[in-house]
Design an enzyme around this catalytic site. Structure first.
Site, PDB file in Angstrom:
ATOM      1  N   SER B 217       0.846  -1.188   0.000  1.00  0.00           N
ATOM      2  CA  SER B 217       0.000   0.000   0.000  1.00  0.00           C
ATOM      3  C   SER B 217       0.880   1.236   0.000  1.00  0.00           C
ATOM      4  O   SER B 217       1.842   1.336   0.770  1.00  0.00           O
ATOM      5  CB  SER B 217      -0.884  -0.024   1.242  1.00  0.00           C
ATOM      6  N   GLY B 219      -0.558   4.170   0.517  1.00  0.00           N
ATOM      7  CA  GLY B 219      -1.450   5.160   1.122  1.00  0.00           C
ATOM      8  C   GLY B 219      -2.317   5.801   0.055  1.00  0.00           C
ATOM      9  O   GLY B 219      -2.824   5.100  -0.845  1.00  0.00           O
ATOM     10  N   GLY B 222      -2.074   4.888  -3.823  1.00  0.00           N
ATOM     11  CA  GLY B 222      -2.443   3.630  -4.448  1.00  0.00           C
ATOM     12  C   GLY B 222      -1.617   2.453  -3.978  1.00  0.00           C
ATOM     13  O   GLY B 222      -1.278   2.361  -2.797  1.00  0.00           O
ATOM     14  N   GLY B 248      -7.299  -0.531   4.101  1.00  0.00           N
ATOM     15  CA  GLY B 248      -6.423  -1.664   3.819  1.00  0.00           C
ATOM     16  C   GLY B 248      -7.194  -2.976   3.764  1.00  0.00           C
ATOM     17  O   GLY B 248      -6.904  -3.850   2.947  1.00  0.00           O
ATOM     18  N   ASP B 249      -8.206  -3.115   4.635  1.00  0.00           N
ATOM     19  CA  ASP B 249      -9.015  -4.337   4.642  1.00  0.00           C
ATOM     20  C   ASP B 249      -9.855  -4.430   3.365  1.00  0.00           C
ATOM     21  O   ASP B 249     -10.040  -5.519   2.811  1.00  0.00           O
ATOM     22  CB  ASP B 249      -9.912  -4.358   5.880  1.00  0.00           C
TER      23      ASP B 249
END
Lengths: 309, 309
Positions: B217, B219, B222, B248-249
């Site tokens: 990730s 942030g 992308g 994130g999930d």
């Protein structure tokens, strides 16, 4: 028996963290879960002192069930009424390094007028069932009218049961007007009620508003009582260092047990001040240290003051 | 079906307060209670997208029962194992004025080795029961050995079920060595694992440690994927403003559903980035905004990079 009323009971959580930093993430190193709400705290102290104690008020939802599970392990009678809404939680975040506490209090369930009516009937039954005294403690949950304590005070007076009120703000103002036997404000509550931060003046003013007796907490300096029998100031032998959580509730337990035992005011005040100080000294928030209590009791100084109550 | 594993499930509480002030008392104005833990969040997104989803891990005590009560209202299968210790709570304190969040995470129950053994048997049964993919998500509860995810990865590989790992620290380091199909670290997790904050270098380094593919990730910028088929960078049309909780999930749900659907990497990444951005945009923390997702999906740019994975 002594009855305590906690309309807004709580499941009290204590979280230890190294230090609380706003907008950061914290791993809680220790979690302690306890039944909470001022009336339950008062009852726990009374029960520990050996008084037959009954608790009432509301509990509901999963948090209410957990709360009642904790109460089942204590030597007191659970006469709580089940509410549809869930019992609130409170979270005390304690910084391990300094002992400073940040408090987060959920508002509590919104109670309906039907639930309130059912409660007043239940409460009247408990008063008639041999109550020697009753304490009405803490904040009102959402949905309960602001004159609720005044209503409970009138029911106690009609039943001939001495009634102590320990709350704040408008519920205190309305409650006092219903002429309770005793109110126990702290400095902030007293200032909010009377507009004065001078304890002697504010305590006498609170008494003129309708309470038969007013016992004001002076924090580490003890208590000031304005009663029909006179005015007394009671002080511990020294200012206590420790956690003041629950010290006011222990003082209520001292005053209430002294009333039931028919003690004169100086002895009631000595008991309240010693229990309060022994709670500050206890390593567990809200518990009192019994040997500290017994050691402090004969060392509390109670001074009668010449002023008019 | 898609299986998600949450060993340290949580009852997530969100408290709104005007502003959090350390060592002061706060009235919480709003309480939201939700099932929590990364694997449950992933499952909720998968279920909302219409995938047949099964959740496992541990739940126990009164908090575990409340958690399972919340799950019962969702279109997924609860295959959690009951632990003797109670499910932890997490408390997110949101300042109403700024949206800033202070997080307090209970540690979770101490699980026994007998509970762990029983769980691995149960997990192997679920893998054999038609799992198309499995995601292992979040922190390990106390008492679980640090190689636990490595053990679960080996069981998935033995069963021929593709396995995604989303954790941090030593459990991530040990897990990667067991050769999962995919890991999805964020910048901090990647830096902790590889010692590098340069995403391209760190992502390739993570892959060399054993993962078949690494999707990092970046942030708001992308995601970066190093896979056996090549290296891609995927970016949303613009940086999203909102609450990144659960983004994130949602990305994990996008990657996992894309894997099960047999999509090529660029489409998997587009789905992950669009779901993640639609979660940031949602007014409810951890939920995704479906129309935002559908609008964003065709606007994600995926660029293949010439470098070696």
């Amino acid at each position: 028996m002594i009855l305590t009323v906690t309309l807004n009971t709580a499941l009290d959580l204590t979280y230890r963290v190294p230090a609380l930093t706003p907008h950061a993430s914290h791993r809680v190193t220790q979690v302690i879960e306890r039944p909470g709400g001022k009336g339950l705290n008062v009852a726990r102290v009374l029960a520990a002192l050996g008084y037959e104690t009954v608790v009432t008020g509301f509990a509901g939802g999963a948090t209410g069930e957990v709360l009642r599970g904790h109460l089942a392990g204590l030597p007191l009678t659970d006469a709580l009424v089940t509410s549809a809404g869930p019992t609130r939680r409170t979270v005390a975040v304690v910084d391990t390094s300094t002992g400073d506490t940040t408090q987060l209090n959920e508002p509590g369930p919104a109670l309906t007028s039907a639930e309130w009516s059912a409660f007043t009937g239940h409460y009247a039954g408990l008063l008639a069932d041999g109550a020697d005294a009753v304490a009405l403690c803490g904040s009102l949950p959402p949905g309960i009218h602001v004159g609720a304590y005044a209503e409970l005070i009138r029911l106690a007076r009609a039943a001939g049961v001495p009634v102590l009120l320990d709350t704040s703000g408008e519920p205190l103002r309305r409650g006092i007007a219903a002429r309770p036997d005793l109110v126990k404000p702290n400095a902030d509550e007293l200032a909010q009620l009377t507009g004065s931060r001078e304890p002697h003046r504010a305590t006498r003013d609170a008494r003129r508003r309708g309470a038969h007796a007013v016992v004001s907490s002076l924090g580490p300096e003890g208590m000031l009582a304005a009663t029909p029998d006179g005015v007394w100031q009671a002080a511990p032998p020294a200012a206590m260092k420790g956690n003041p959580t629950g010290a006011g509730d222990s003082a209520v337990a001292g005053l209430l047990s002294g009333l039931v035992d028919g003690l004169p005011w100086p002895q009631r005040l000595a008991r309240a001040v010693a229990l309060s100080a022994a709670t500050v000294l206890s390593p567990v928030a809200g518990e009192f240290d019994r040997s500290a209590y017994e050691g402090l009791l004969p060392r509390v100084t109670v001074t009668e003051r010449a002023e008019a109550a």
